[in-house]
Design a protein around this motif. Structure first.
Motif, PDB file in Angstrom:
ATOM      1  N   GLN A 270       0.821  -1.207   0.000  1.00  0.00           N
ATOM      2  CA  GLN A 270       0.000   0.000   0.000  1.00  0.00           C
ATOM      3  C   GLN A 270       0.858   1.262   0.000  1.00  0.00           C
ATOM      4  N   THR A 271       2.045   1.189   0.581  1.00  0.00           N
ATOM      5  CA  THR A 271       2.932   2.357   0.681  1.00  0.00           C
ATOM      6  C   THR A 271       4.082   2.315  -0.328  1.00  0.00           C
ATOM      7  N   LYS A 272       4.064   1.342  -1.240  1.00  0.00           N
ATOM      8  CA  LYS A 272       5.073   1.182  -2.290  1.00  0.00           C
ATOM      9  C   LYS A 272       6.441   0.777  -1.752  1.00  0.00           C
ATOM     10  N   ASN A 879       0.020   6.764   4.984  1.00  0.00           N
ATOM     11  CA  ASN A 879       0.392   5.865   3.892  1.00  0.00           C
ATOM     12  C   ASN A 879       0.597   6.631   2.589  1.00  0.00           C
ATOM     13  N   GLN A 880      -0.208   7.634   2.355  1.00  0.00           N
ATOM     14  CA  GLN A 880      -0.027   8.470   1.168  1.00  0.00           C
ATOM     15  C   GLN A 880       1.287   9.230   1.243  1.00  0.00           C
ATOM     16  N   ARG A 883       4.095   6.853   0.448  1.00  0.00           N
ATOM     17  CA  ARG A 883       4.099   6.592  -0.993  1.00  0.00           C
ATOM     18  C   ARG A 883       4.755   7.734  -1.757  1.00  0.00           C
ATOM     19  N   GLU A 887       8.092   7.616  -4.079  1.00  0.00           N
ATOM     20  CA  GLU A 887       7.999   7.981  -5.498  1.00  0.00           C
ATOM     21  C   GLU A 887       8.907   9.159  -5.829  1.00  0.00           C
TER      22      GLU A 887
END
Length: 892
Positions: A270-272, A879-880, A883, A887
């Motif tokens: 979910q968090t990459k 979590n966003q 991520r 990224e």
């Protein structure tokens, strides 16, 4: 079948080359000849199966003994062709590891489905076989192909390349009829779209050229294997490190389990994050008390700890009253902020005993269990017998057992027969290990499906009261204690208490003990951390009469003779410099008001105002025994002072040759050094620096290169080394040569005279982290030394103004992002450090997040997440943010 090998390799006088060939159980050695010491030729004429591949490696001999052998995980190989092909002409170059060897590991490769090379029809009398190494194509749904300047190679038309076959993982072959080719020709390797066969990528190099002398009928020519590279962005991965026992879910039983580990992978996806690193999960059950919480003191290198069984995956208890009672206790222990090792493990074992009575007979009769038992019997039977005898006699110390104290295979086999009265208790441990295997294998499969690198941990030591010490004592020096010299973790050094390894015995069977251990890990993990990799170069060996680590010495090592010591200009007196320096000044400084009591009880006078320890107190273990259970502050202070007296020596006699000596580690801070004249201090420091930082580099390099190539290439796992502490200069040489990932920590820089490391300069082949389980968390470190924190804030982060404390979320986020931006292949951060970026969610109690304190030998390993995994999965804001950090740092 005739095989001609040709290779260029520059030898020195007395050396020769040979080739070792393998096909299934067939082995063949071919001696090679040379005219100039550089161009070597060897001819094999032997019968090999036409249906199986032939693999081979080159080796160097000196006076008939192999001194060097190709050690890469991928041997050279070729496949016999059609029935006409009877002579193979092979060109080669020496190869150890391929470039970017990490790409060939199981951490970066999906499951491999073997492909058989295409055999040409019997009409093809002259053949050419191209061989290439190219990793990672399967992951991108691609295949390797060849395209070139003649019609048979597609005339450079992107839609007409020839497909190669992946005959082994990342090894590609293609055999062509030489009569269809127009010589000379140019060609390139290309990446093909798996379904259409169209060219998607061209290799990044000038065209290859190929010209060949005419082949005779029945000959197959194999040019040098080549490594193929495409312009791909290097893999850089982010991940999380956390002990399994620290996981918390709504359904766990006071400690994390393998079911929770699977749930953690959902959060990682979910968090990459693409990597999860755990601590050792081996069984550590010695006494059943909280001291067994230490995960690095295993009783078996194969067996897993029963605490990690996920009870939710087992059948429900049919006894409803017992099930209700268990659920009530489970909810209680699961509510604790910290793990209660004793309560939780006992509760779990009670449940497992009931399930065993209910389901065990059926499970032990299943085909899956019988298959598991057949494949693991070599270690599983001794382990189960050990556990039964430990429980029966109330101690894991097999030396104290009234029977079976010396391991005899026939006696243990008899004890473990189904007819023996002990069998139900012994089989209980079979049952537990089967459950653990099934559950961890499911976790491993889940990780591979999700594209997650699952990283295990291989401790450097084992318990001296372990299955291995009982079954295979010849592999260990049981009268020694392994540890570490003084470092940032402990000023007195670390004494782990583990026996040291008998490397000479291990070398005789090519380190079989270690290879079996690594092979077991590879069933479940795609990467692993070698705990204290320095131990494969040399181990800090502490005499069994010591408590602290200061009186240790490196093993193996090159101790100094008396003449060598004197050659540094030091006035050396073995009688004085190998015994504690004790006078009244020392006593007053160490003991103050207790000095007289020390004089009357523990020491005796000598000449010229000096003292010696009395015989009944002349070792630290004797002092420890005298104090017994006295744990009051005054007794502890007195005991530590006496330990310091005993270790206050300038030299230590070698364990094996008492006529040679080692300078005592970190002695410059002690009284015995301070009483030397300035001239002798300077001479000693010169000797000390030579001994610890120069003398052993080549010696320890050779020691490591005996072991590590064999071990690290015995499995396809990605290898990471924990290279912290007093690192010899040869360690980076070996790690670079074997492409072992180093460990980079900003607050423990590798460069001399630097206070902090620079994340932007970390090597690609490294694991970047903020701290390990042996260190304080990011927030904890921020509050330990305000002056140092301030220097970091201003000089490393380039912020102005007052240094904030405690560390705010925005600051933690910046530090995390700096680590993510590093060039390191892996950036694996402790879960607590990921959480530090969110002030709402992180634990308000910073101290509660510490996992281990190495300076405390009896530390209780009990930290747990303060959130449940279910709650964590729902925290969209956190979590966003994670991520986006991953990224923005261009990690996968």
């Amino acid at each position: 079948m005739k095989i001609t090998f040709r290779i260029q390799y520059r030898t020195v006088w007395g050396e020769s080359l040979c080739v070792f060939l393998h096909q299934q159980q067939i082995q063949h050695a071919v001696e090679m000849t040379t005219r100039n010491g550089e161009e070597w030729t060897g001819v094999a004429d032997c019968d090999f199966l036409s249906s199986e591949p032939i693999t081979y490696r080159y080796a160097v001999k000196l006076h008939g003994k192999v001194t060097r052998k190709e050690f890469g995980a991928i041997p050279h190989s070729f496949y016999p062709g059609n029935i006409q092909q009877h002579h193979y002409l092979i060109e080669d170059c020496w190869r150890d590891l391929p470039q970017n060897a990490y790409l060939y590991t199981s951490a970066f490769n999906h499951a491999y489905i073997p492909q058989q090379p295409t055999k040409l029809s019997n009409d093809a009398g002259r053949c050419i076989t191209f061989r290439a190494l190219c990793p990672g194509l399967r992951n991108r749904k691609q295949q390797l192909g060849i395209i070139g300047s003649c019609a048979a190679l597609g005339n450079w038309e992107y839609c007409r390349p020839l497909r190669m076959k992946e005959v082994q993982p990342n090894v590609w072959h293609l055999t062509l009829d030489a009569s269809t080719l127009q010589f000379p020709f140019e060609y390139k390797f290309v990446a093909l779209q798996e379904e259409s066969g169209a060219v998607e990528k061209w290799e990044t190099r000038p065209n290859r050229t190929f010209s060949l002398q005419p082949l005779q009928r029945g000959e197959t020519y194999l040019p040098i294997e080549t490594e193929v590279f495409f312009e791909d962005t290097p893999h850089r991965i982010a991940g999380c490190a956390i002990p399994v026992f620290s996981l918390r879910s709504e359904g766990s039983c006071g400690m994390g389990d393998f079911g929770d580990l699977k749930m953690l992978m959902d959060w990682a996806c979910q968090t990459k994050q693409r990597a999860i690193q755990i601590l050792p999960i081996n069984d550590t059950t010695l006494t059943g008390k909280w001291t067994d919480s230490y995960p690095y003191n295993s009783i078996s290198i194969y067996a897993f700890h029963p605490m990690y069984i996920d009870l939710r995956q087992l059948p429900a208890l049919k006894n409803k009253k017992a099930a209700e009672a268990f659920e009530k206790e489970r909810l209680k222990v699961n509510s604790f902020s910290m793990m209660d090792y004793e309560q939780s493990t006992q509760l779990k074992l009670n449940y497992l005993h009931q399930i065993y009575k209910q389901e065990g007979k059926k499970t032990l009769a299943s085909e899956d269990f019988l298959d598991f038992f057949r494949r693991n019997e070599e270690w599983l039977r001794p382990y189960a017998a050990f556990c039964y005898l430990r429980d029966l006699y109330g101690t894991p110390d097999f030396n104290q057992w009234p029977a079976y104290s010396t391991y005899q295979p026939d006696e243990i086999a008899q004890l473990c027969t189904a007819e023996h009265k002990a069998y139900p208790q012994i089989a209980f441990y079979y049952y537990l290990q089967y459950l653990l295997h099934v559950q961890l294998l499911a976790v491993s499969t889940y990780a591979r499906q999700k594209g997650i690198l699952l990283k295990g941990d291989i401790p450097i030591g084992i318990s001296r009261t372990s299955v291995e010490a009982w079954v295979e004592p010849h592999y260990f020096h049981l009268n020694g204690q392994a540890g570490a010299p003084p470092d940032d973790f402990s000023v007195n050094g670390q004494n782990w208490g583990f026996p040291t390894y008998n490397w000479e015995a291990m070398e005789k069977d090519n380190y079989r003990w270690w290879r079996r251990r690594f092979a077991k890990m590879a069933e479940y993990f795609t990467a692993y951390r070698i705990d204290h990799i320095l131990g494969f170069f040399r181990i800090w060996e502490i005499p069994d009469h010591s408590v602290h680590g200061l009186l240790g010495q490196f093993s193996p090592s090159l101790p100094l003779s008396v003449d060598e010591i004197k050659s540094f200009g030091l006035h050396f007196d073995p009688e004085l410099m190998t015994r504690p320096f004790i006078d009244d000044t020392v006593l007053e400084k160490l003991f103050g008001a207790q000095s007289e009591m020390v004089r009357n009880t523990f020491i005796e006078p000598m000449a010229e105002g000096h003292y010696a320890m009395r015989p009944e107190f002349d070792t630290q273990r004797k002092v420890e025994a005298w104090f017994g259970d006295k744990h009051d502050e005054e007794s502890l202070k007195l005991k530590e002072g006496l330990y310091s007296l005993i270790s206050d020596v300038l030299f230590i006699p070698d364990h094996h040759d008492p006529e040679k000596y080692h300078p005592r580690i970190a002695v410059q801070h002690d009284f015995v050094f301070q009483q030397l004249s300035p001239k002798d201090q300077e001479a000693f420091n010169h000797l000390y620096n030579h001994y610890y930082y120069q003398r052993h580099n080549e010696f320890w390099y050779q020691e490591a290169m005996k072991k590590l190539p064999v071990l690290t290439q015995s499995t396809p796992m990605l290898v990471c080394g924990e290279d912290l502490g007093m690192v010899p200069g040869c360690v980076p040489w070996v790690m670079k040569q074997l492409q072992i990932l180093s460990l980079e920590i900003q607050r423990m820089p590798k460069e001399m005279n630097e206070e902090f490391g620079h994340t932007e300069n970390y090597p690609f082949l490294s694991v970047c982290t903020i701290g390990t389980h042996d260190m304080s968390t990011l927030r904890g470190w921020w509050e330990e030394d305000p002056a140092r924190t301030e220097r970091f804030y201003h000089n490393e982060m380039h912020h102005m103004g007052a240094t904030p404390s405690p560390a705010p979320g925005w600051l933690c986020k910046d530090i995390v992002f700096n680590h993510l931006k590093s060039p390191s292949l892996l950036c694996i951060l402790a879960w607590q450090d990921w959480m530090s970026i969110n002030e709402r969610l992180r634990n308000p109690n910073v101290e509660a997040e510490r996992i281990n304190i190495p300076a405390h030998p009896r530390h209780y390993w009990r930290w747990r997440m303060h959130l449940t995994l279910e709650e964590l999965l729902k925290e969209d804001e956190l979590n966003q943010t994670i991520r986006e950090l991953i990224e923005d740092s261009d990690r996968e």
